[in-house]
Design a protein around this motif. Structure first.
Motif, PDB file in Angstrom:
ATOM      1  N   HIS A  29       0.831  -1.209   0.000  1.00 30.66           N
ATOM      2  CA  HIS A  29       0.000   0.000   0.000  1.00 30.66           C
ATOM      3  C   HIS A  29       0.867   1.263   0.000  1.00 30.66           C
ATOM      4  N   ALA A  33       0.940   3.947  -2.926  1.00 35.46           N
ATOM      5  CA  ALA A  33       0.418   5.281  -2.602  1.00 35.46           C
ATOM      6  C   ALA A  33       1.471   6.350  -2.890  1.00 35.46           C
ATOM      7  N   ASP A 109      -2.630   7.461 -14.839  1.00 36.84           N
ATOM      8  CA  ASP A 109      -3.826   6.617 -14.889  1.00 36.84           C
ATOM      9  C   ASP A 109      -3.542   5.201 -14.392  1.00 36.84           C
ATOM     10  N   GLN A 112      -3.084   5.084 -10.667  1.00 44.31           N
ATOM     11  CA  GLN A 112      -4.376   5.238  -9.984  1.00 44.31           C
ATOM     12  C   GLN A 112      -5.196   3.958 -10.067  1.00 44.31           C
ATOM     13  N   ARG A 113      -5.203   3.374 -11.249  1.00 43.64           N
ATOM     14  CA  ARG A 113      -5.963   2.139 -11.439  1.00 43.64           C
ATOM     15  C   ARG A 113      -5.433   1.036 -10.528  1.00 43.64           C
ATOM     16  N   ASN A 115      -3.665   1.355  -7.793  1.00 46.84           N
ATOM     17  CA  ASN A 115      -3.939   1.722  -6.414  1.00 46.84           C
ATOM     18  C   ASN A 115      -5.373   1.363  -6.019  1.00 46.84           C
ATOM     19  N   THR A 116      -6.309   1.726  -6.882  1.00 47.10           N
ATOM     20  CA  THR A 116      -7.726   1.443  -6.613  1.00 47.10           C
ATOM     21  C   THR A 116      -7.970  -0.060  -6.561  1.00 47.10           C
ATOM     22  N   ASP A 117      -7.450  -0.770  -7.559  1.00 47.88           N
ATOM     23  CA  ASP A 117      -7.650  -2.223  -7.613  1.00 47.88           C
ATOM     24  C   ASP A 117      -7.010  -2.916  -6.412  1.00 47.88           C
ATOM     25  N   HIS A 119      -6.434  -1.649  -3.463  1.00 49.04           N
ATOM     26  CA  HIS A 119      -7.205  -1.328  -2.266  1.00 49.04           C
ATOM     27  C   HIS A 119      -8.414  -2.226  -2.106  1.00 49.04           C
ATOM     28  N   LYS A 120      -9.076  -2.410  -3.226  1.00 52.92           N
ATOM     29  CA  LYS A 120     -10.273  -3.243  -3.229  1.00 52.92           C
ATOM     30  C   LYS A 120      -9.890  -4.680  -2.854  1.00 52.92           C
TER      31      LYS A 120
END
Ligand SMILES: [Fe+2]
Ligand SMILES: [Fe+2]
Length: 148
Positions: A29, A33, A109, A112-113, A115-117, A119-120
């Motif tokens: 993470h 981040a 992009d 970010q993608r 990072n989001t994935d 996290h989920k």
């Protein structure tokens, strides 16, 4: 070589592994981040995470932990089945995550993608491990120490 383990040892081993996994997720993470790594090493880091998780799941399913829980507490068998199903689902998500990482271009992009994935995925994995810890506690607390 597999040494026979007492229930208490098995229980402690898995709990320790859950702690290690939590720390590993924290490290990844922070790396994502803060965009601290090159694209290739991000990809390698996620491949290594995938291997780690696969080994962990296999251990839970094959060292007798799950079977042992069901033997001790048959009422937990549906929850154990759900955990097995989640293992397959989580492995599929981590494969997807690896795919995104492998095709990385280092763009904003992409970071970010990823990072989001991640996290989920991380939230889903922690949810799984917490449910597992609850089941372990429920199955072993009654007579832990008494049977070893
Ligand atoms: Fe598990
Ligand atoms: Fe686990």
């Amino acid at each position: 070589m597999n040494q026979p383990q007492t229930n208490h040892e098995l229980f402690e081993d898995i709990r320790r592994e859950h702690e290690e996994l939590r720390e590993l997720l924290g490290e990844i993470h922070r790396t994502l981040a803060n965009r601290l790594a090159a694209v290739a090493s991000v990809s390698a880091m996620l491949v290594s995470l995938g291997d780690h998780i696969k080994t962990h799941f296999e251990e839970e399913e094959t060292t007798g932990l799950f079977d042992n829980i069901v033997d001790r507490a048959p009422r937990l068998s549906e929850r154990i089945d759900a955990l097995r199903t989640e293992h397959q689902q989580l492995l599929a998500v981590v494969r997807q995550l690896n795919e995104v990482a492998r095709n990385g271009d280092g763009s904003v992009d992409w970071w970010q993608r990823l990072n989001t994935d991640f996290h989920k995925f991380s939230a889903e994995l922690m949810h799984h491990e917490t449910a597992e810890n609850d089941i372990l506690l429920e199955a072993y607390t009654d007579d832990i120490g008494a049977s070893d």
